[in-house]
Design a protein around this motif. Structure first.
Motif, PDB file in Angstrom:
ATOM      1  N   GLU A  49     -18.374  27.364  -8.116  1.00  0.00           N
ATOM      2  CA  GLU A  49     -18.453  25.950  -7.743  1.00  0.00           C
ATOM      3  C   GLU A  49     -18.079  25.050  -8.918  1.00  0.00           C
ATOM      4  O   GLU A  49     -17.373  24.045  -8.761  1.00  0.00           O
ATOM      5  N   LEU A  50     -18.537  25.426 -10.120  1.00  0.00           N
ATOM      6  CA  LEU A  50     -18.194  24.635 -11.299  1.00  0.00           C
ATOM      7  C   LEU A  50     -16.699  24.725 -11.594  1.00  0.00           C
ATOM      8  O   LEU A  50     -16.056  23.738 -11.958  1.00  0.00           O
ATOM      9  N   LEU A  51     -16.130  25.916 -11.425  1.00  0.00           N
ATOM     10  CA  LEU A  51     -14.685  26.095 -11.602  1.00  0.00           C
ATOM     11  C   LEU A  51     -13.914  25.153 -10.690  1.00  0.00           C
ATOM     12  O   LEU A  51     -12.988  24.456 -11.138  1.00  0.00           O
ATOM     13  N   LEU A  52     -14.278  25.092  -9.430  1.00  0.00           N
ATOM     14  CA  LEU A  52     -13.558  24.239  -8.489  1.00  0.00           C
ATOM     15  C   LEU A  52     -13.710  22.762  -8.850  1.00  0.00           C
ATOM     16  O   LEU A  52     -12.759  21.988  -8.731  1.00  0.00           O
ATOM     17  N   ASP A  53     -14.893  22.389  -9.333  1.00  0.00           N
ATOM     18  CA  ASP A  53     -15.087  21.010  -9.801  1.00  0.00           C
ATOM     19  C   ASP A  53     -14.120  20.694 -10.943  1.00  0.00           C
ATOM     20  O   ASP A  53     -13.519  19.615 -10.998  1.00  0.00           O
ATOM     21  N   LEU A  54     -13.974  21.642 -11.866  1.00  0.00           N
ATOM     22  CA  LEU A  54     -13.117  21.424 -13.039  1.00  0.00           C
ATOM     23  C   LEU A  54     -11.649  21.344 -12.633  1.00  0.00           C
ATOM     24  O   LEU A  54     -10.897  20.520 -13.170  1.00  0.00           O
ATOM     25  N   VAL A  55     -11.245  22.200 -11.723  1.00  0.00           N
ATOM     26  CA  VAL A  55      -9.855  22.152 -11.250  1.00  0.00           C
ATOM     27  C   VAL A  55      -9.583  20.805 -10.589  1.00  0.00           C
ATOM     28  O   VAL A  55      -8.532  20.187 -10.805  1.00  0.00           O
ATOM     29  N   GLY A  56     -10.554  20.318  -9.813  1.00  0.00           N
ATOM     30  CA  GLY A  56     -10.398  19.007  -9.186  1.00  0.00           C
ATOM     31  C   GLY A  56     -10.279  17.893 -10.206  1.00  0.00           C
ATOM     32  O   GLY A  56      -9.539  16.917  -9.993  1.00  0.00           O
ATOM     33  N   ASP A  57     -10.986  18.020 -11.337  1.00  0.00           N
ATOM     34  CA  ASP A  57     -10.885  17.018 -12.409  1.00  0.00           C
ATOM     35  C   ASP A  57      -9.541  17.100 -13.127  1.00  0.00           C
ATOM     36  O   ASP A  57      -9.021  16.089 -13.628  1.00  0.00           O
ATOM     37  N   GLU A 111      -4.684  25.431  -8.103  1.00  0.00           N
ATOM     38  CA  GLU A 111      -4.646  24.437  -7.021  1.00  0.00           C
ATOM     39  C   GLU A 111      -4.799  25.111  -5.669  1.00  0.00           C
ATOM     40  O   GLU A 111      -5.495  24.607  -4.791  1.00  0.00           O
ATOM     41  N   VAL A 112      -4.163  26.269  -5.512  1.00  0.00           N
ATOM     42  CA  VAL A 112      -4.312  27.016  -4.258  1.00  0.00           C
ATOM     43  C   VAL A 112      -5.769  27.400  -4.053  1.00  0.00           C
ATOM     44  O   VAL A 112      -6.301  27.308  -2.936  1.00  0.00           O
ATOM     45  N   LEU A 148     -10.692  31.627 -14.808  1.00  0.00           N
ATOM     46  CA  LEU A 148     -11.103  30.985 -16.056  1.00  0.00           C
ATOM     47  C   LEU A 148      -9.973  31.024 -17.076  1.00  0.00           C
ATOM     48  O   LEU A 148      -9.706  30.029 -17.763  1.00  0.00           O
ATOM     49  N   LEU A 149      -9.289  32.144 -17.186  1.00  0.00           N
ATOM     50  CA  LEU A 149      -8.181  32.255 -18.143  1.00  0.00           C
ATOM     51  C   LEU A 149      -7.060  31.279 -17.794  1.00  0.00           C
ATOM     52  O   LEU A 149      -6.477  30.654 -18.683  1.00  0.00           O
ATOM     53  N   TYR A 150      -6.758  31.133 -16.499  1.00  0.00           N
ATOM     54  CA  TYR A 150      -5.721  30.178 -16.086  1.00  0.00           C
ATOM     55  C   TYR A 150      -6.152  28.749 -16.433  1.00  0.00           C
ATOM     56  O   TYR A 150      -5.348  27.948 -16.928  1.00  0.00           O
TER      57      TYR A 150
END
Length: 211
Positions: free
Chosen positions: A61-69, A86-87, A107-109
């Motif tokens: 969930e935190l990963l998706l939040d960060l990608v959205g930011d 993004e996918v 995380l690496l990406y």
């Protein structure tokens, strides 16, 4: 960095480490947003504290939040991010379907995308900041010795930047808090940059005091 043995079932320690790394990435993104003047509301800036029991779902969930930011930042800077992230954001797997290996790879990406933006803006990431500040602390100690020996040091920005450029340093980097950092230069190079009218830099007696 988190333990990258992703073939085994994650231990509580591995899950805690993974979540902590994502928290550092959140701080990196906030620093980028501040650098760009992007408004950050209070809820967004308050990085979540670790809970007693961290799960893979928490990190996902935190990963998706960060990608959205990250997406609007990349759009503003005209930087292409990793399309896989993004996918992932668009598909939003059920948290129970995500594996430790998958999250680790994502995380690496994410880390690669953040580093690209930090390089563009001249920002030192929080995960590298401690090492960078150790280098910076040494450099400042050298300059203090130079000033005690030679008197006031060079403080004209254009002169300093020109000398940096002659040594191949084309940008001044900053910590996540916005503090300028000296590059990892030798005492002799710092002497050449900051001591006014310096000559015979390699033989200057003041260098013996900082060796």
């Amino acid at each position: 960095m988190v333990n990258n043995n992703t073939n085994k079932s994650p231990t509580k320690e591995s899950l805690d480490q993974l979540y902590e790394v994502f928290l550092y990435k959140k701080k990196d993104i906030i620093a980028i947003q501040k650098k760009l003047g992007i408004n950050i509301n209070a809820n967004q800036e308050a990085v979540r504290q670790s809970k007693e029991e961290i799960t893979l779902a928490d990190s996902y969930e935190l990963l998706l939040d960060l990608v959205g930011d990250m997406l609007p930042i990349q759009e503003e800077l005209n930087i292409e991010g990793n399309p896989i992230l993004e996918v992932e954001l668009r598909s939003y797997k059920a948290s129970t379907d995500i594996s430790y290996r998958e999250i680790y790879n994502l995380l690496l990406y994410l880390e690669e995308d953040i580093i690209t933006i930090q390089d563009e803006l001249g920002i030192i990431g929080y995960s590298n900041q401690e090492r960078a500040e150790e280098v910076d602390e040494k450099a400042r100690a050298y300059l203090q010795k130079f000033e005690e020996f030679h008197g006031p040091l060079e403080d004209v920005p254009i002169v300093i930047l020109q000398k940096y450029g002659e040594m191949g340093v084309n940008e001044i980097r900053f910590t996540g808090e916005g503090h300028p950092l000296f590059p990892n230069l030798s005492p002799q190079q710092l002497h050449e940059i900051f001591v006014k009218n310096s000559a015979n830099t390699d033989q200057c007696p003041c260098l013996e005091q900082v060796s």
